[in-house]
Every structure is written in structure tokens, then in C-alpha cells.
Write a protein that holds these residues in place. Structure first.
Motif, PDB file in Angstrom:
ATOM      1  N   LEU A   1      -2.157   7.584   0.151  1.00 57.49           N
ATOM      2  CA  LEU A   1      -0.885   6.995   0.558  1.00 57.49           C
ATOM      3  C   LEU A   1      -1.082   5.850   1.540  1.00 57.49           C
ATOM      4  CD1 LEU A   1       1.225  10.236   0.961  1.00 57.49           C
ATOM      5  CD2 LEU A   1       1.346   8.558  -0.876  1.00 57.49           C
ATOM      6  N   ILE A   2      -2.322   5.616   1.967  1.00 59.78           N
ATOM      7  CA  ILE A   2      -2.627   4.523   2.884  1.00 59.78           C
ATOM      8  C   ILE A   2      -3.676   3.637   2.219  1.00 59.78           C
ATOM      9  CG2 ILE A   2      -3.310   3.895   5.214  1.00 59.78           C
ATOM     10  CD1 ILE A   2      -0.805   5.510   5.169  1.00 59.78           C
ATOM     11  N   PRO A   3      -3.286   2.783   1.268  1.00 63.01           N
ATOM     12  CA  PRO A   3      -4.264   1.967   0.551  1.00 63.01           C
ATOM     13  C   PRO A   3      -4.844   0.879   1.443  1.00 63.01           C
ATOM     14  CG  PRO A   3      -2.044   1.338  -0.062  1.00 63.01           C
ATOM     15  CD  PRO A   3      -1.913   2.550   0.812  1.00 63.01           C
ATOM     16  N   SER A   4      -6.066   0.459   1.115  1.00 61.79           N
ATOM     17  CA  SER A   4      -6.725  -0.599   1.880  1.00 61.79           C
ATOM     18  C   SER A   4      -7.157  -1.763   0.992  1.00 61.79           C
ATOM     19  CB  SER A   4      -7.949  -0.031   2.614  1.00 61.79           C
ATOM     20  OG  SER A   4      -8.848   0.571   1.696  1.00 61.79           O
ATOM     21  N   ASP A   5      -6.820  -1.715  -0.302  1.00 62.48           N
ATOM     22  CA  ASP A   5      -7.169  -2.782  -1.231  1.00 62.48           C
ATOM     23  C   ASP A   5      -6.086  -3.855  -1.187  1.00 62.48           C
ATOM     24  OD1 ASP A   5      -8.002  -4.425  -3.234  1.00 62.48           O
ATOM     25  OD2 ASP A   5      -7.821  -2.951  -4.850  1.00 62.48           O
ATOM     26  N   SER A   6      -6.457  -5.070  -0.754  1.00 65.62           N
ATOM     27  CA  SER A   6      -5.475  -6.136  -0.575  1.00 65.62           C
ATOM     28  C   SER A   6      -5.214  -6.937  -1.847  1.00 65.62           C
ATOM     29  CB  SER A   6      -5.944  -7.093   0.529  1.00 65.62           C
ATOM     30  OG  SER A   6      -7.179  -7.699   0.172  1.00 65.62           O
ATOM     31  N   SER A   7      -5.916  -6.638  -2.932  1.00 67.72           N
ATOM     32  CA  SER A   7      -5.686  -7.371  -4.174  1.00 67.72           C
ATOM     33  C   SER A   7      -4.349  -6.959  -4.781  1.00 67.72           C
ATOM     34  CB  SER A   7      -6.816  -7.107  -5.170  1.00 67.72           C
ATOM     35  OG  SER A   7      -6.914  -5.725  -5.467  1.00 67.72           O
ATOM     36  N   SER A   8      -3.710  -7.887  -5.475  1.00 65.00           N
ATOM     37  CA  SER A   8      -2.401  -7.619  -6.056  1.00 65.00           C
ATOM     38  C   SER A   8      -2.491  -6.504  -7.090  1.00 65.00           C
ATOM     39  CB  SER A   8      -1.851  -8.885  -6.714  1.00 65.00           C
ATOM     40  OG  SER A   8      -0.649  -8.610  -7.399  1.00 65.00           O
TER      41      SER A   8
ATOM     42  N   MET B   1      12.132 -10.041  -7.298  1.00 65.21           N
ATOM     43  CA  MET B   1      11.923 -10.071  -5.856  1.00 65.21           C
ATOM     44  C   MET B   1      10.531 -10.608  -5.532  1.00 65.21           C
ATOM     45  SD  MET B   1      13.777  -6.461  -4.770  1.00 65.21           S
ATOM     46  CE  MET B   1      13.990  -6.925  -3.035  1.00 65.21           C
ATOM     47  N   ASN B   2      10.421 -11.303  -4.408  1.00 68.83           N
ATOM     48  CA  ASN B   2       9.149 -11.851  -3.947  1.00 68.83           C
ATOM     49  C   ASN B   2       8.317 -10.755  -3.289  1.00 68.83           C
ATOM     50  OD1 ASN B   2       9.853 -14.861  -4.318  1.00 68.83           O
ATOM     51  ND2 ASN B   2      11.533 -14.100  -3.059  1.00 68.83           N
ATOM     52  N   ASP B   3       6.994 -10.830  -3.445  1.00 66.49           N
ATOM     53  CA  ASP B   3       6.141  -9.818  -2.823  1.00 66.49           C
ATOM     54  C   ASP B   3       5.465 -10.377  -1.574  1.00 66.49           C
ATOM     55  OD1 ASP B   3       4.434 -11.563  -4.066  1.00 66.49           O
ATOM     56  OD2 ASP B   3       3.165 -10.043  -4.978  1.00 66.49           O
ATOM     57  N   SER B   4       5.289  -9.499  -0.590  1.00 66.68           N
ATOM     58  CA  SER B   4       4.599  -9.840   0.652  1.00 66.68           C
ATOM     59  C   SER B   4       3.722  -8.664   1.050  1.00 66.68           C
ATOM     60  CB  SER B   4       5.594 -10.142   1.777  1.00 66.68           C
ATOM     61  OG  SER B   4       6.307 -11.333   1.526  1.00 66.68           O
ATOM     62  N   LEU B   5       2.470  -8.959   1.387  1.00 65.07           N
ATOM     63  CA  LEU B   5       1.533  -7.926   1.804  1.00 65.07           C
ATOM     64  C   LEU B   5       1.566  -7.796   3.321  1.00 65.07           C
ATOM     65  CD1 LEU B   5      -0.737  -5.934   1.007  1.00 65.07           C
ATOM     66  CD2 LEU B   5      -2.352  -7.823   1.341  1.00 65.07           C
ATOM     67  N   PHE B   6       1.870  -6.601   3.815  1.00 63.19           N
ATOM     68  CA  PHE B   6       1.886  -6.328   5.247  1.00 63.19           C
ATOM     69  C   PHE B   6       0.638  -5.526   5.609  1.00 63.19           C
ATOM     70  CE2 PHE B   6       5.908  -8.025   4.825  1.00 63.19           C
ATOM     71  CZ  PHE B   6       6.671  -7.979   5.983  1.00 63.19           C
TER      72      PHE B   6
END
Length: 287
Positions: free
Chosen positions: A59-66, A84-89
Motif C-alpha cells: 500500500l506504500i509503493p516506491s516506483d515512480s514510473s507511470s 483528469m490530469n495526473d500528479s505524482l506526490f
């Protein structure tokens, strides 16, 4: 009457905190859960945010790839659909990531919306959201020096949040903190459709929270928050705190977990406003 309301953001944060415990079991994918979805559609806001994450082994992913997820929002009455636009936090110094999806598409009151999430393999989850009526701007009477006041207005539904937030400055340490007090229990409703909410002395409350005398801090910002919920706003009054934070306890997401609810939320400046003729009028919201 007992009123219970929890911030959806607080639910999301608490759920993520639980997920960090080593004893927590990931959501069972065999139940057909594809995505978790958390957020609100606020008819008073110009930008909407919904957190959408694929259900997986962690539940806590660390992969920043889309992950290729496409999230759309549809106004059911017209069929108009917006991607909707996506944003990585990034959280916890890069150790945890979350995908938030946003749009500036106008959200209309008293409407039904559908939010769909689809991954490249065709797996989907969706939520049906009903929005409430817009809120009348309250008439606020506020005395700055002793930080107390009253707000009045009309209502069509009982509020799910009424609170006051202060920005507090500490000159000795040259730091600032935000503190928020719930005023739900201070709201009085009339049979004529009006309400009033007393705003107690904020200085006394802040002094109690930080356990310091009022001479060691000052209020540099303040706002009043008022919100009413749509039909899908959860009734949590019969749930224990442990039950509230279970993924399946509070949800309106099909083929997934989470909650996306309709809300009318106003952020008002905590001050008295007057027009050019000196007549006491509602202030313009901060939204």
C-alpha cells in the motif's frame, strides 16, 4: 442531535499510516479490488483532487514510473466526460509515492458524477458521487483582539464540518504552526432554516493546546471552514474508531476500496466585512 464527520484526507492519511505497520495485511486482490480512490468533489472549489492508487502487494509503493492509469470524470446528466490530469506526490523523503488526479472542470451542485479508473489491462473501478447544493456565504462578526465571534446564515442540510483554523506565530523560536478547532457542537439550527455558530476565544484555545501563555504567541492568520455533504457522505456515528479506518467499512467505490464524496466546502476569512456604505455583509470566500 449527534453530528459526526471525519475529513476524507484524514481517513486517507490514517489508512496509509496503518499500512506502514508490519502486521498490516495488504488488501485481498481476490475480492476483485482494482483501485483505491479517496477524495471529494467540492462544488465551491475551482480544482478537484482524487487520489487513485492500484491495489497491489504493497500500500506504500516506491516506483515512480507511470502505471498507465487513466481517470475520467463524467457528469451523468449530460454525458460530458473529462480526463483528469495526473500528479505524482512524494512522501517520507521519497520512500512513499501517491498518484493524485485533478481537474479544473466545473463541478455543478445537485448533480451526479461518475469517476472511473482504468489500467492498461482494462481493469476498472468507479465511484458514483452526488453533489450537494452550494452554501450561502455566512455573515461573520468577529473581534480580532480576543479572537471570538459568531457566524450566521441559512442551510439546507446539516453541516458535516464547521471549524476554525489559526496560523500561530511564535516570536521566540521564529516558527509558525497551524491549529484547528471543531465547532460542530457550537452550531444551533432553527426550524426556519437558519443557523448560528459561536466562535470561542481562540487565544485561550491556542494557549491550552501549546501549553504556553498568550504573551509567547500571536495569531497571524485565521479562517472559518463550513461544509455540507452530499447524499453519499458517510454516517460514521455507529462505527468505532477501529472500524472507521478499515478499508471496507466506509466505501462507495465499485471493484475497489475508498470513498469519493460530494461536498460544498467554504473557507471564509475570519473577520467582519462591510460595504462602502458601512453595511455589515458576508465576506468573499477564500476558496
Amino acid at each position: 442531535m449527534k453530528h459526526v464527520a471525519y475529513s476524507l484526507l484524514a481517513l486517507t492519511i490514517s489508512f496509509c499510516s496503518i499500512a506502514c505497520e508490519s502486521t498490516f495485511e495488504p488488501i485481498d486482490e481476490s475480492k476483485g479490488y482494482n483501485f483505491s480512490m479517496y477524495g471529494t468533489l467540492n462544488v465551491e472549489a475551482d480544482t478537484q483532487w482524487v487520489r487513485v492508487m492500484p491495489v497491489g502487494e504493497t500500500l506504500i509503493p516506491s516506483d515512480s514510473s507511470s502505471n498507465g492509469t487513466v481517470v475520467t470524470i463524467t457528469r451523468v446528466s449530460t454525458g460530458d466526460t473529462t480526463v483528469m490530469n495526473d500528479s505524482l506526490f512524494v512522501f517520507r523523503y521519497g520512500q512513499a509515492l501517491a498518484w493524485n488526479y485533478w481537474t479544473t472542470e466545473k463541478i455543478y451542485p445537485n448533480e451526479v458524477y461518475r469517476i472511473d479508473a482504468r489500467n492498461p489491462e482494462g481493469k476498472t473501478s468507479f465511484a458514483i458521487v452526488e453533489t450537494p447544493s452550494q452554501l450561502e456565504h455566512p455573515l461573520v462578526q468577529y473581534s480580532g483582539p480576543d479572537a471570538r465571534g459568531i457566524a450566521k446564515g441559512s442551510y439546507s442540510k446539516v453541516f458535516v464540518e464547521v471549524s476554525v483554523k489559526y496560523i500561530v506565530e511564535f516570536p521566540l523560536t521564529v516558527t509558525t504552526e497551524k491549529v484547528k478547532f471543531s465547532l460542530l457542537n457550537n452550531v444551533e439550527y432553527s426550524n426556519e432554516g437558519n443557523y448560528s455558530v459561536s466562535i470561542p476565544n481562540g487565544i485561550i484555545g491556542i494557549s491550552s493546546v501549546f501549553k504556553i501563555p498568550e504573551s509567547r504567541f500571536r495569531i497571524v492568520g485565521s479562517e472559518l471552514i463550513i461544509a455540507s455533504g452530499g447524499k453519499d457522505w458517510p454516517d460514521l456515528s455507529n462505527l468505532s474508531e477501529e472500524e472507521i479506518f478499515l478499508p471496507e467499512s466506509v466505501k462507495n467505490v465499485e471493484n475497489g476500496v475508498g470513498l469519493v464524496a460530494g461536498v460544498a466546502l467554504l473557507r471564509m476569512p475570519l473577520k467582519s466585512c462591510y460595504n462602502d456604505e458601512g453595511v455589515h455583509i458576508p465576506c468573499e470566500p477564500l476558496n
